[in-house]
Design a protein around this motif. Structure first.
Motif, PDB file in Angstrom:
ATOM      1  N   ASP A   1       1.038  12.028   6.982  1.00 51.52           N
ATOM      2  CA  ASP A   1       2.351  10.900   7.534  1.00 51.52           C
ATOM      3  C   ASP A   1       2.447   9.286   7.371  1.00 51.52           C
ATOM      4  N   LEU A   2       2.123   9.080   6.379  1.00 44.35           N
ATOM      5  CA  LEU A   2       0.912   7.663   6.514  1.00 44.35           C
ATOM      6  C   LEU A   2       2.440   6.550   6.575  1.00 44.35           C
ATOM      7  N   PHE A   3       3.574   6.532   6.633  1.00 41.96           N
ATOM      8  CA  PHE A   3       4.104   5.905   6.996  1.00 41.96           C
ATOM      9  C   PHE A   3       4.300   5.164   8.293  1.00 41.96           C
ATOM     10  N   GLU A   4       3.935   6.614   9.348  1.00 42.73           N
ATOM     11  CA  GLU A   4       3.493   6.060  10.578  1.00 42.73           C
ATOM     12  C   GLU A   4       2.502   5.353  10.778  1.00 42.73           C
ATOM     13  N   LEU A   5       1.519   5.811  10.084  1.00 52.42           N
ATOM     14  CA  LEU A   5       0.173   5.267  10.250  1.00 52.42           C
ATOM     15  C   LEU A   5      -0.017   4.339  10.264  1.00 52.42           C
ATOM     16  N   ALA A   6       0.858   3.588   8.957  1.00 55.44           N
ATOM     17  CA  ALA A   6       0.891   2.271   8.721  1.00 55.44           C
ATOM     18  C   ALA A   6       1.548   1.074  10.117  1.00 55.44           C
ATOM     19  N   ARG A   7       2.573   2.144  10.774  1.00 54.82           N
ATOM     20  CA  ARG A   7       3.037   1.272  11.475  1.00 54.82           C
ATOM     21  C   ARG A   7       2.813   1.249  12.863  1.00 54.82           C
ATOM     22  N   GLU A   8       2.361   2.667  13.331  1.00 56.06           N
ATOM     23  CA  GLU A   8       1.350   2.033  14.669  1.00 56.06           C
ATOM     24  C   GLU A   8       0.306   1.075  14.231  1.00 56.06           C
ATOM     25  N   ARG A   9      -0.439   0.972  13.054  1.00 56.33           N
ATOM     26  CA  ARG A   9      -2.048   0.154  12.817  1.00 56.33           C
ATOM     27  C   ARG A   9      -1.203  -1.156  13.168  1.00 56.33           C
ATOM     28  N   LEU A  10       0.351  -1.886  12.350  1.00 57.82           N
ATOM     29  CA  LEU A  10       0.924  -3.070  11.995  1.00 57.82           C
ATOM     30  C   LEU A  10       1.544  -3.687  14.260  1.00 57.82           C
ATOM     31  N   CYS A  11       1.731  -2.366  14.346  1.00 52.37           N
ATOM     32  CA  CYS A  11       1.968  -2.623  15.719  1.00 52.37           C
ATOM     33  C   CYS A  11       0.943  -2.932  16.709  1.00 52.37           C
ATOM     34  N   THR A  12      -0.130  -1.818  16.814  1.00 54.08           N
ATOM     35  CA  THR A  12      -1.696  -2.946  17.678  1.00 54.08           C
ATOM     36  C   THR A  12      -2.477  -4.202  17.047  1.00 54.08           C
ATOM     37  N   ILE A  13      -1.832  -4.522  15.977  1.00 52.54           N
ATOM     38  CA  ILE A  13      -2.242  -5.580  15.106  1.00 52.54           C
ATOM     39  C   ILE A  13      -1.915  -6.642  15.589  1.00 52.54           C
TER      40      ILE A  13
ATOM     41  N   GLY B   1       0.674  -1.206   0.106  1.00 47.18           N
ATOM     42  CA  GLY B   1      -0.137   0.449   0.228  1.00 47.18           C
ATOM     43  C   GLY B   1       0.693   1.460  -0.346  1.00 47.18           C
ATOM     44  N   LEU B   2       1.996   1.138   0.945  1.00 48.15           N
ATOM     45  CA  LEU B   2       2.983   2.249   0.633  1.00 48.15           C
ATOM     46  C   LEU B   2       3.827   2.804  -0.700  1.00 48.15           C
ATOM     47  N   GLY B   3       3.426   1.494  -1.443  1.00 46.26           N
ATOM     48  CA  GLY B   3       4.496   1.542  -2.773  1.00 46.26           C
ATOM     49  C   GLY B   3       3.315   1.549  -3.544  1.00 46.26           C
ATOM     50  N   ALA B   4       2.243   1.453  -3.425  1.00 39.91           N
ATOM     51  CA  ALA B   4       1.397   2.065  -4.775  1.00 39.91           C
ATOM     52  C   ALA B   4       0.676   3.405  -4.430  1.00 39.91           C
ATOM     53  N   TYR B   5       1.258   4.123  -2.692  1.00 41.64           N
ATOM     54  CA  TYR B   5       0.789   5.704  -3.132  1.00 41.64           C
ATOM     55  C   TYR B   5       1.965   6.421  -2.951  1.00 41.64           C
ATOM     56  N   HIS B   6       2.884   5.736  -2.807  1.00 47.87           N
ATOM     57  CA  HIS B   6       4.654   6.584  -3.634  1.00 47.87           C
ATOM     58  C   HIS B   6       4.182   6.325  -5.133  1.00 47.87           C
ATOM     59  N   LEU B   7       4.167   5.036  -5.762  1.00 50.03           N
ATOM     60  CA  LEU B   7       3.928   5.039  -6.952  1.00 50.03           C
ATOM     61  C   LEU B   7       3.143   6.477  -8.018  1.00 50.03           C
ATOM     62  N   SER B   8       1.491   6.276  -6.704  1.00 52.14           N
ATOM     63  CA  SER B   8       0.148   7.325  -7.166  1.00 52.14           C
ATOM     64  C   SER B   8       0.955   8.802  -7.176  1.00 52.14           C
ATOM     65  N   SER B   9       1.732   9.099  -7.075  1.00 48.99           N
ATOM     66  CA  SER B   9       1.745  10.057  -6.513  1.00 48.99           C
ATOM     67  C   SER B   9       2.876  11.198  -7.844  1.00 48.99           C
TER      68      SER B   9
ATOM     69  N   VAL C   1      -5.531   4.008  -0.363  1.00 46.77           N
ATOM     70  CA  VAL C   1      -5.685   5.107   0.199  1.00 46.77           C
ATOM     71  C   VAL C   1      -5.790   6.449   0.730  1.00 46.77           C
ATOM     72  N   SER C   2      -5.908   5.746   2.675  1.00 49.55           N
ATOM     73  CA  SER C   2      -5.593   6.880   3.644  1.00 49.55           C
ATOM     74  C   SER C   2      -4.444   7.740   2.917  1.00 49.55           C
ATOM     75  N   GLY C   3      -3.318   7.288   2.595  1.00 51.06           N
ATOM     76  CA  GLY C   3      -2.551   8.265   2.228  1.00 51.06           C
ATOM     77  C   GLY C   3      -3.091   9.560   1.191  1.00 51.06           C
ATOM     78  N   PHE C   4      -4.079   9.159   0.068  1.00 56.89           N
ATOM     79  CA  PHE C   4      -4.387  10.566  -0.262  1.00 56.89           C
ATOM     80  C   PHE C   4      -5.069  11.700   0.397  1.00 56.89           C
ATOM     81  N   ARG C   5      -5.271  11.212   1.855  1.00 56.10           N
ATOM     82  CA  ARG C   5      -5.766  12.276   3.249  1.00 56.10           C
ATOM     83  C   ARG C   5      -4.309  12.366   4.110  1.00 56.10           C
ATOM     84  N   SER C   6      -3.569  11.671   4.379  1.00 52.62           N
ATOM     85  CA  SER C   6      -2.808  11.540   5.708  1.00 52.62           C
ATOM     86  C   SER C   6      -1.087  12.611   4.776  1.00 52.62           C
TER      87      SER C   6
END
Length: 520
Positions: free
Chosen positions: A235-247, A169-177, A228-233
């Motif tokens: 700091d997308l990397f920090e968001l992905a890190r926090e979600r991964l850790c909590t899961i 997802g991070l890769g897709a966001y950076h590619l779309s940017s 998709v969240s990267g379109f409005r966030s």
């Protein structure tokens, strides 16, 4: 000379490298062709699955508009992700699940939820994860299953799928940017559509469906949410890190509580179920032997609803055995069940048991006719009774060997007696007993004899499979547990160890002792 040898070594190295690349390319292409053929077969067998995959991608693109349209996003904010998650979870091809709820299991779920709730109560932890703490709670709710194997399987699927889906997802966001603001939502939409369609279609592959279906579901969800969240966030990397850790925290809590607090092992349930089916089948054969001498009681035995329910329970156990074997492969070694326990061998024994149960079901539809020659009729009754009785006793001894994980008797006296009785039955059928008998009366006798001979073959195959299981699973020797022949006389009491809703209806029959000298 040294220069020439060095050149030869270089040439040999390049040749080996070229051959390796050639083999790898050939193998890769063959795998791709196999996957394409399998996908084509799935699409040809049920075209609705292809359409369903495309519909999932379309639905995800529609709800993603909540991110792209500024007024809508302003109203819902980060809660927009729940619309995306609802599409992934709810949009199923079929929804069917039978999950028995137990009191202890419910308490364990409550304990796990309290543990992950500490992320809310302890201020330093909440400061690190913030609102993403809810992912730990949600993980406990969806991952915690009744058995340890199901919980570990779901936990690993969720953790790995979140990691891979987040990275892509991070890769897709950076590619779309790269496309800039005007083209960014369009490119993200295309990537989400392709990923969701491909992942959903892969879920229909039988092997993937059996073990990694939940992982593919979470992979689709995570990829869509992160990209998709990267379109409005910001700091997308920090968001992905926090979600991964909590899961991962939530999944770890589920696995720890499931293993260390009154664990329910799928492998043990499979072990008991296979032994129970063998014992039930042995009871039915002994019951047939006991009732075969009285036509009135045999009629009652034939029409007994409990008999049909019991045999149908054996015939319908394949799906449950497959599910338990699949879950047992996720479980670590425990008790007498070592790591990489031969669970597939239980499936083999279960299949052979069902083959034998089909013969028993057919056998139950016949009655022993009263022939004119009473002496021959008497001998037939005794021959049938001996074969059926010894077959039932052999199956019950094999069930006891599986239940206690002790090597079965070698040679098994009941199997030996069963073979002798089967040989006597064959010899009797080859004699001239039917010369003065009505053909219509002989036909049921021949049918019963044929079924009993087939049952004898099935019992021999089951015995071979049980011996193979004993070898693979390292069953204990009979002398090491104070066994011997006396252990074969003990009744297998498995019913009280299974859940209440799985206790079968079993016929209780007082079996008379039959000998060859008895007359009716």
């Amino acid at each position: 000379m040294e220069l020439e040898s060095g050149n030869q070594e270089k040439v040999g190295f390049f040749v080996l490298g070229f051959l390796w690349v050639k083999r790898f390319t050939k193998k890769f292409l063959s795998e791709m062709v196999e996957i394409a053929e399998h996908a084509k077969k799935i699409a040809r067998d049920d075209p609705r699955k292809v359409i369903h995959s495309l519909k999932v991608g379309l639905a995800l693109n529609l709800v993603s508009l909540l991110y792209y349209i500024q007024p809508l996003y302003r109203n819902f904010g980060e809660n927009t992700m729940w619309a995306v998650m609802t599409v992934v979870v709810v949009f199923e091809f079929t929804i069917a699940r039978d999950d028995p709820r137990k009191v202890i299991h419910s308490l364990k779920v409550g304990l796990a939820l309290n543990l992950v709730s500490l992320l809310y109560y302890i201020q330093p932890l909440y400061r690190n994860f913030g609102e993403n703490t809810m992912w730990a709670v949600m993980t406990v709710v969806v991952v915690f299953e009744f058995t340890v194997g199901a919980t570990i399987g779901k936990g690993l699927n969720r953790g790995l799928a979140t990691l891979v889906g987040g990275a892509l997802g991070l890769g897709a966001y950076h590619l779309s940017s790269i496309a800039g603001k005007p083209g960014e939502p369009i490119l993200i939409g295309i990537l989400v559509f392709l990923q969701a369609g491909a992942s959903t279609f892969i879920r229909f592959f039988p092997r993937v469906k059996a073990r990694y279906d939940y992982g593919m579901l979470i992979f689709t969800l995570t990829f869509c949410l992160v990209s998709v969240s990267g379109f409005r966030s910001d700091d997308l990397f920090e968001l992905a890190r926090e979600r991964l850790c909590t899961i991962l925290i939530g999944a770890s809590a589920c696995v720890i509580v499931s293993i260390f607090v009154r664990p329910v092992w799928a492998g043990e349930d499979l072990h008991k179920l296979v032994a129970l089916n063998l014992e039930r089948l042995g009871n039915f054969l002994e019951g047939f032997a006991g009732e075969i001498s009285n036509s009135t009681e045999a009629k009652e035995f034939e029409n007994d609803v409990q008999f049909r329910v019991g045999v149908n329970g054996i015939l319908d156990s394949k799906n449950r055995e497959d599910i338990l074997a699949n879950l047992a492969r996720w479980e670590p070694g425990h008790g007498q069940f070592m790591y990489r326990h031969p669970w597939k061998q239980y499936l083999k024994i279960g299949n052979l048991t069902r083959q034998c149960a089909r013969r028993v079901e057919s056998l139950n539809s016949y009655l022993i006719p009263k022939t004119q020659a009473s002496e021959n009729n008497d001998m037939i009754q005794v021959a049938f009774s001996n074969v059926s009785s010894e077959s039932g006793k052999a199956l019950k001894e094999l069930a006891l060997a599986i239940k206690t994980m002790i090597l079965p008797s070698s040679p098994n006296p009941h199997i030996t007696n069963m073979k002798i009785a089967s040989g006597n039955l064959k010899s009797f059928l080859k004699s001239d007993f039917c010369e003065d008998t009505n053909l219509l009366q002989i036909m049921p006798v021949a049918a019963i004899a044929s079924l009993l001979i087939e049952i004898v073959i099935c019992v021999e195959n089951i015995a071979d499979a049980v011996n193979e299981l004993a070898s693979l699973a390292n069953f204990k020797g009979r002398n090491s547990n104070g066994g011997g022949r006396n252990s074969s006389k003990r009744q297998c009491r498995i019913f009280d160890q299974l859940p209440e809703d799985e206790i079968p209806h079993v016929i209780s029959i007082n079996e008379p002792t039959l000998t060859r000298s008895q007359t009716i």
